[in-house]
Design a protein around this motif. Structure first.
Motif, PDB file in Angstrom:
ATOM      1  N   ILE A  43      33.751  32.716  15.394  1.00  0.00           N
ATOM      2  CA  ILE A  43      35.149  32.727  15.850  1.00  0.00           C
ATOM      3  C   ILE A  43      35.979  33.643  14.955  1.00  0.00           C
ATOM      4  CG2 ILE A  43      37.243  31.325  16.052  1.00  0.00           C
ATOM      5  CD1 ILE A  43      35.440  29.021  16.988  1.00  0.00           C
ATOM      6  N   TYR A  44      35.789  33.546  13.642  1.00  0.00           N
ATOM      7  CA  TYR A  44      36.553  34.363  12.700  1.00  0.00           C
ATOM      8  C   TYR A  44      36.345  35.847  12.966  1.00  0.00           C
ATOM      9  CZ  TYR A  44      38.230  36.406   8.382  1.00  0.00           C
ATOM     10  OH  TYR A  44      38.897  37.176   7.469  1.00  0.00           O
ATOM     11  N   THR A  45      35.087  36.253  13.137  1.00  0.00           N
ATOM     12  CA  THR A  45      34.838  37.677  13.355  1.00  0.00           C
ATOM     13  C   THR A  45      35.353  38.141  14.720  1.00  0.00           C
ATOM     14  OG1 THR A  45      32.605  37.156  14.111  1.00  0.00           O
ATOM     15  CG2 THR A  45      32.861  37.790  11.813  1.00  0.00           C
ATOM     16  N   THR A  46      35.330  37.275  15.694  1.00  0.00           N
ATOM     17  CA  THR A  46      35.865  37.640  17.011  1.00  0.00           C
ATOM     18  C   THR A  46      37.371  37.829  16.949  1.00  0.00           C
ATOM     19  OG1 THR A  46      34.101  36.402  18.101  1.00  0.00           O
ATOM     20  CG2 THR A  46      36.047  36.912  19.411  1.00  0.00           C
ATOM     21  N   VAL A  47      38.054  36.919  16.285  1.00  0.00           N
ATOM     22  CA  VAL A  47      39.513  36.975  16.208  1.00  0.00           C
ATOM     23  C   VAL A  47      39.978  38.159  15.359  1.00  0.00           C
ATOM     24  CG1 VAL A  47      41.523  35.747  15.274  1.00  0.00           C
ATOM     25  CG2 VAL A  47      39.851  34.524  16.631  1.00  0.00           C
ATOM     26  N   THR A  48      39.272  38.449  14.276  1.00  0.00           N
ATOM     27  CA  THR A  48      39.714  39.485  13.334  1.00  0.00           C
ATOM     28  C   THR A  48      39.172  40.866  13.635  1.00  0.00           C
ATOM     29  OG1 THR A  48      37.874  39.044  11.831  1.00  0.00           O
ATOM     30  CG2 THR A  48      39.906  37.810  11.475  1.00  0.00           C
ATOM     31  N   GLY A  49      38.169  40.966  14.480  1.00  0.00           N
ATOM     32  CA  GLY A  49      37.554  42.257  14.746  1.00  0.00           C
ATOM     33  C   GLY A  49      36.610  42.680  13.636  1.00  0.00           C
ATOM     34  N   SER A  50      36.177  41.735  12.824  1.00  0.00           N
ATOM     35  CA  SER A  50      35.263  42.019  11.719  1.00  0.00           C
ATOM     36  C   SER A  50      33.831  42.129  12.217  1.00  0.00           C
ATOM     37  CB  SER A  50      35.350  40.910  10.666  1.00  0.00           C
ATOM     38  OG  SER A  50      36.650  40.824  10.141  1.00  0.00           O
ATOM     39  N   GLU A  51      32.971  42.592  11.332  1.00  0.00           N
ATOM     40  CA  GLU A  51      31.548  42.721  11.654  1.00  0.00           C
ATOM     41  C   GLU A  51      30.803  41.525  11.087  1.00  0.00           C
ATOM     42  OE1 GLU A  51      27.790  45.664  10.657  1.00  0.00           O
ATOM     43  OE2 GLU A  51      29.808  46.258  10.107  1.00  0.00           O
ATOM     44  N   LEU A  52      29.975  40.901  11.898  1.00  0.00           N
ATOM     45  CA  LEU A  52      29.194  39.743  11.485  1.00  0.00           C
ATOM     46  C   LEU A  52      27.732  40.154  11.346  1.00  0.00           C
ATOM     47  CD1 LEU A  52      29.136  36.676  10.933  1.00  0.00           C
ATOM     48  CD2 LEU A  52      28.723  36.356  13.364  1.00  0.00           C
ATOM     49  N   VAL A  53      27.187  39.994  10.147  1.00  0.00           N
ATOM     50  CA  VAL A  53      25.781  40.289   9.878  1.00  0.00           C
ATOM     51  C   VAL A  53      25.059  38.950   9.796  1.00  0.00           C
ATOM     52  CG1 VAL A  53      24.151  41.346   8.289  1.00  0.00           C
ATOM     53  CG2 VAL A  53      26.424  42.357   8.598  1.00  0.00           C
ATOM     54  N   LEU A  54      24.165  38.699  10.736  1.00  0.00           N
ATOM     55  CA  LEU A  54      23.453  37.424  10.779  1.00  0.00           C
ATOM     56  C   LEU A  54      22.135  37.522  10.022  1.00  0.00           C
ATOM     57  CD1 LEU A  54      23.947  36.574  14.538  1.00  0.00           C
ATOM     58  CD2 LEU A  54      25.204  35.658  12.601  1.00  0.00           C
ATOM     59  N   GLU A  55      21.870  36.541   9.203  1.00  0.00           N
ATOM     60  CA  GLU A  55      20.613  36.460   8.472  1.00  0.00           C
ATOM     61  C   GLU A  55      19.963  35.120   8.793  1.00  0.00           C
ATOM     62  OE1 GLU A  55      17.329  36.706   6.649  1.00  0.00           O
ATOM     63  OE2 GLU A  55      18.625  38.453   6.742  1.00  0.00           O
ATOM     64  N   PRO A  56      18.876  35.121   9.564  1.00  0.00           N
ATOM     65  CA  PRO A  56      18.265  33.862   9.969  1.00  0.00           C
ATOM     66  C   PRO A  56      17.524  33.136   8.852  1.00  0.00           C
ATOM     67  CG  PRO A  56      17.020  35.698  10.842  1.00  0.00           C
ATOM     68  CD  PRO A  56      18.234  36.273  10.179  1.00  0.00           C
ATOM     69  N   ASN A  57      17.071  33.870   7.825  1.00  0.00           N
ATOM     70  CA  ASN A  57      16.307  33.230   6.755  1.00  0.00           C
ATOM     71  C   ASN A  57      17.043  33.399   5.432  1.00  0.00           C
ATOM     72  OD1 ASN A  57      14.401  32.103   5.116  1.00  0.00           O
ATOM     73  ND2 ASN A  57      12.872  33.701   5.386  1.00  0.00           N
ATOM     74  N   ALA A  58      17.883  32.452   5.102  1.00  0.00           N
ATOM     75  CA  ALA A  58      18.680  32.527   3.882  1.00  0.00           C
ATOM     76  C   ALA A  58      17.843  32.337   2.625  1.00  0.00           C
ATOM     77  CB  ALA A  58      19.786  31.479   3.923  1.00  0.00           C
ATOM     78  N   ARG A  59      16.604  31.899   2.767  1.00  0.00           N
ATOM     79  CA  ARG A  59      15.744  31.676   1.597  1.00  0.00           C
ATOM     80  C   ARG A  59      15.053  32.950   1.130  1.00  0.00           C
ATOM     81  NH1 ARG A  59      13.900  26.265   4.299  1.00  0.00           N
ATOM     82  NH2 ARG A  59      15.483  24.893   3.438  1.00  0.00           N
ATOM     83  N   ASP A  60      15.129  34.003   1.916  1.00  0.00           N
ATOM     84  CA  ASP A  60      14.542  35.281   1.525  1.00  0.00           C
ATOM     85  C   ASP A  60      15.553  36.033   0.657  1.00  0.00           C
ATOM     86  OD1 ASP A  60      13.198  37.648   1.250  1.00  0.00           O
ATOM     87  OD2 ASP A  60      13.030  38.057   3.399  1.00  0.00           O
ATOM     88  N   VAL A  61      15.521  35.737  -0.640  1.00  0.00           N
ATOM     89  CA  VAL A  61      16.527  36.244  -1.570  1.00  0.00           C
ATOM     90  C   VAL A  61      16.480  37.771  -1.673  1.00  0.00           C
ATOM     91  CG1 VAL A  61      17.336  36.149  -3.952  1.00  0.00           C
ATOM     92  CG2 VAL A  61      16.467  34.092  -2.850  1.00  0.00           C
ATOM     93  N   GLY A  62      15.289  38.348  -1.666  1.00  0.00           N
ATOM     94  CA  GLY A  62      15.176  39.800  -1.756  1.00  0.00           C
ATOM     95  C   GLY A  62      15.840  40.503  -0.584  1.00  0.00           C
ATOM     96  N   HIS A  63      15.623  40.003   0.593  1.00  0.00           N
ATOM     97  CA  HIS A  63      16.234  40.598   1.785  1.00  0.00           C
ATOM     98  C   HIS A  63      17.748  40.393   1.776  1.00  0.00           C
ATOM     99  CE1 HIS A  63      17.201  41.043   6.125  1.00  0.00           C
ATOM    100  NE2 HIS A  63      16.368  42.048   5.970  1.00  0.00           N
ATOM    101  N   MET A  64      18.198  39.234   1.340  1.00  0.00           N
ATOM    102  CA  MET A  64      19.651  38.965   1.238  1.00  0.00           C
ATOM    103  C   MET A  64      20.295  39.945   0.262  1.00  0.00           C
ATOM    104  SD  MET A  64      20.719  36.315   3.125  1.00  0.00           S
ATOM    105  CE  MET A  64      21.974  35.408   2.275  1.00  0.00           C
ATOM    106  N   ARG A  65      19.642  40.190  -0.870  1.00  0.00           N
ATOM    107  CA  ARG A  65      20.171  41.117  -1.862  1.00  0.00           C
ATOM    108  C   ARG A  65      20.283  42.517  -1.278  1.00  0.00           C
ATOM    109  NH1 ARG A  65      16.588  40.470  -5.974  1.00  0.00           N
ATOM    110  NH2 ARG A  65      15.303  42.101  -5.071  1.00  0.00           N
ATOM    111  N   ASN A  66      19.290  42.931  -0.504  1.00  0.00           N
ATOM    112  CA  ASN A  66      19.352  44.256   0.129  1.00  0.00           C
ATOM    113  C   ASN A  66      20.480  44.345   1.138  1.00  0.00           C
ATOM    114  OD1 ASN A  66      17.177  45.148  -1.370  1.00  0.00           O
ATOM    115  ND2 ASN A  66      15.675  44.620   0.214  1.00  0.00           N
ATOM    116  N   LEU A  67      20.742  43.281   1.867  1.00  0.00           N
ATOM    117  CA  LEU A  67      21.839  43.287   2.839  1.00  0.00           C
ATOM    118  C   LEU A  67      23.187  43.411   2.136  1.00  0.00           C
ATOM    119  CD1 LEU A  67      20.740  40.532   5.369  1.00  0.00           C
ATOM    120  CD2 LEU A  67      20.924  42.970   5.789  1.00  0.00           C
ATOM    121  N   ILE A  68      23.309  42.773   0.984  1.00  0.00           N
ATOM    122  CA  ILE A  68      24.583  42.815   0.259  1.00  0.00           C
ATOM    123  C   ILE A  68      24.824  44.211  -0.321  1.00  0.00           C
ATOM    124  CG2 ILE A  68      25.787  41.930  -1.775  1.00  0.00           C
ATOM    125  CD1 ILE A  68      24.417  39.216  -1.155  1.00  0.00           C
ATOM    126  N   GLN A  69      23.779  44.851  -0.791  1.00  0.00           N
ATOM    127  CA  GLN A  69      23.945  46.196  -1.370  1.00  0.00           C
ATOM    128  C   GLN A  69      24.172  47.163  -0.243  1.00  0.00           C
ATOM    129  OE1 GLN A  69      20.407  46.789  -3.629  1.00  0.00           O
ATOM    130  NE2 GLN A  69      21.091  45.488  -5.291  1.00  0.00           N
TER     131      GLN A  69
END
Length: 69
Positions: A43-69
Motif C-alpha cells: 500500500i505504501y509503495t502504491t500511494v507514494t509511487g515508490s519502488e518495492l523490491v521483494l525478497e522471498p528469502n530473508a534468510r539469504d543474508v548474502g543476497h540481501m546484502r547485494n540487493l542493498i548495495q
C-alpha cells in the motif's frame, strides 16, 4: 481480521507520513505479502509511487546484502 476500512486507514496514514517528502523511495521488503506488514508495504509503495523490491528469502543474508548495495 482485516477489513477494507483497515486497509484504507493504512493508505491514509502513508499519505500523511510522506507529506513533504521530495522524491519516491526504493523499499526492500523481506516479509511475505500475506502478512499485514507485507500488505502495508505494498500500500505504501502504491500511494507514494515508490519502488518495492521483494525478497522471498530473508534468510539469504548474502543476497540481501547485494540487493542493498
Amino acid at each position: 481480521m482485516l477489513t477494507h476500512r483497515n486497509l484504507v486507514a493504512c493508505g491514509m496514514q502513508c499519505m500523511l507520513f510522506i507529506r513533504g517528502q521530495s522524491k519516491p523511495e526504493r523499499i526492500l521488503q523481506a516479509v511475505p505479502e500475506f502478512n499485514i506488514y507485507g500488505i502495508a508495504g505494498a500500500i505504501y509503495t502504491t500511494v507514494t509511487g515508490s519502488e518495492l523490491v521483494l525478497e522471498p528469502n530473508a534468510r539469504d543474508v548474502g543476497h540481501m546484502r547485494n540487493l542493498i548495495q
